[in-house]
Design a protein around this motif. Structure first.
Motif, PDB file in Angstrom:
ATOM      1  N   SER A  21       0.767  -1.312  -0.070  1.00 36.30           N
ATOM      2  CA  SER A  21      -0.100  -0.110  -0.043  1.00 36.30           C
ATOM      3  C   SER A  21       0.880   1.347   0.128  1.00 36.30           C
ATOM      4  CB  SER A  21      -0.979  -0.279   1.359  1.00 36.30           C
ATOM      5  OG  SER A  21      -1.765   1.143   1.025  1.00 36.30           O
ATOM      6  N   VAL A  55      -5.293  -2.238  -6.319  1.00 32.39           N
ATOM      7  CA  VAL A  55      -6.214  -1.938  -5.249  1.00 32.39           C
ATOM      8  C   VAL A  55      -6.028  -0.664  -4.845  1.00 32.39           C
ATOM      9  CG1 VAL A  55      -7.302  -2.302  -2.941  1.00 32.39           C
ATOM     10  CG2 VAL A  55      -6.245  -4.144  -4.323  1.00 32.39           C
ATOM     11  N   GLY A  57      -7.903   2.971  -2.998  1.00 25.79           N
ATOM     12  CA  GLY A  57      -9.053   3.541  -1.903  1.00 25.79           C
ATOM     13  C   GLY A  57      -8.365   4.803  -1.202  1.00 25.79           C
ATOM     14  N   HIS A  58      -9.244   5.198  -0.362  1.00 26.23           N
ATOM     15  CA  HIS A  58      -8.907   6.291   0.398  1.00 26.23           C
ATOM     16  C   HIS A  58      -9.359   5.903   1.953  1.00 26.23           C
ATOM     17  CE1 HIS A  58     -12.891   7.910   0.668  1.00 26.23           C
ATOM     18  NE2 HIS A  58     -13.041   7.635  -0.557  1.00 26.23           N
ATOM     19  N   LEU A  91     -15.993   6.022  -4.794  1.00 21.67           N
ATOM     20  CA  LEU A  91     -15.367   5.338  -3.383  1.00 21.67           C
ATOM     21  C   LEU A  91     -16.027   6.375  -2.520  1.00 21.67           C
ATOM     22  CD1 LEU A  91     -13.439   4.622  -6.117  1.00 21.67           C
ATOM     23  CD2 LEU A  91     -11.933   4.093  -4.332  1.00 21.67           C
ATOM     24  N   ALA A 101     -12.730   1.527  -1.216  1.00 21.89           N
ATOM     25  CA  ALA A 101     -11.671   0.920  -1.726  1.00 21.89           C
ATOM     26  C   ALA A 101     -12.128   0.046  -2.971  1.00 21.89           C
ATOM     27  CB  ALA A 101     -10.882   0.153  -0.721  1.00 21.89           C
ATOM     28  N   GLU A 103     -10.840  -3.023  -5.970  1.00 18.00           N
ATOM     29  CA  GLU A 103      -9.934  -3.926  -6.535  1.00 18.00           C
ATOM     30  C   GLU A 103     -10.253  -3.853  -8.133  1.00 18.00           C
ATOM     31  OE1 GLU A 103      -9.468  -8.504  -6.938  1.00 18.00           O
ATOM     32  OE2 GLU A 103      -8.874  -7.745  -4.778  1.00 18.00           O
TER      33      GLU A 103
END
Length: 178
Positions: A21, A55, A57-58, A91, A101, A103
């Motif tokens: 990440s 992947v 996201g926040h 998102l 998040a 994928e």
């Protein structure tokens, strides 16, 4: 309100390894993740080989943290290949399915011509039709061959006797070709 002020993270997966990440910190733009804007980031990593998924996201923090992500394109500086990952979704905990998040698998336009457009149409169609399948609705399918209806009721009963009367409050007809 399609942009976000939240911290955005990405993990990139390839045939050899993954990046883990990584927070996307420094865009080439003065302010990142604004509506309609394309941001460019440099992410240092060992060579991952051919990429197959990401992947992204926040963290959900900050005012107006919801984010509509169109797509991610990763340019491999070693092979000079571009890898596209189509999202075209929110998102956001208050929009779409509530996930912050996603994928995403690689979309290779040369291998699958029109795949991005087909996936987008599938998602748009489902967004327009999913309300029919909400709890409490009854679906009636009409079979032109038997000229009868098959009812799927809210309590999971199936009535295939061909009753043509609408005895339910909400009935949606879906035509089936025989």
């Amino acid at each position: 309100n399609a942009g976000t002020e939240a911290d955005v993270y990405i993990s990139v997966y390839g045939e050899r390894s993954d990046t883990g990440s990584r927070q996307l910190l420094r865009s080439q733009k003065p302010k990142k993740f604004l509506k309609g804007q394309t941001d460019i980031f440099a992410v240092e990593a060992v060579h991952l080989g051919h990429l197959y998924k990401i992947v992204i996201g926040h963290n959900g923090l900050g005012s107006g943290n919801g984010w509509f992500l169109d797509k991610v394109v990763i340019k491999d500086p070693i092979t000079d290949l571009d890898y596209s990952f189509l999202c075209h979704r929110w998102l956001d905990q208050g929009q779409d399915d509530g996930n912050i998040a996603r994928e995403l698998t690689v979309t290779d336009a040369s291998t699958f011509p029109g795949r991005q457009e087909l996936e987008l149409k599938r998602e748009e169609t489902w967004a327009a039709e999913k309300w029919k399948f909400q709890e409490g609705n009854t679906l009636q399918f009409y079979n032109r061959l038997t000229r009868g209806f098959i009812c799927l009721s809210p309590d999971s009963r199936v009535d295939a006797l061909g009753d043509k009367k609408n005895k339910y409050g909400k009935v949606f007809f879906m035509w089936m070709c025989a």
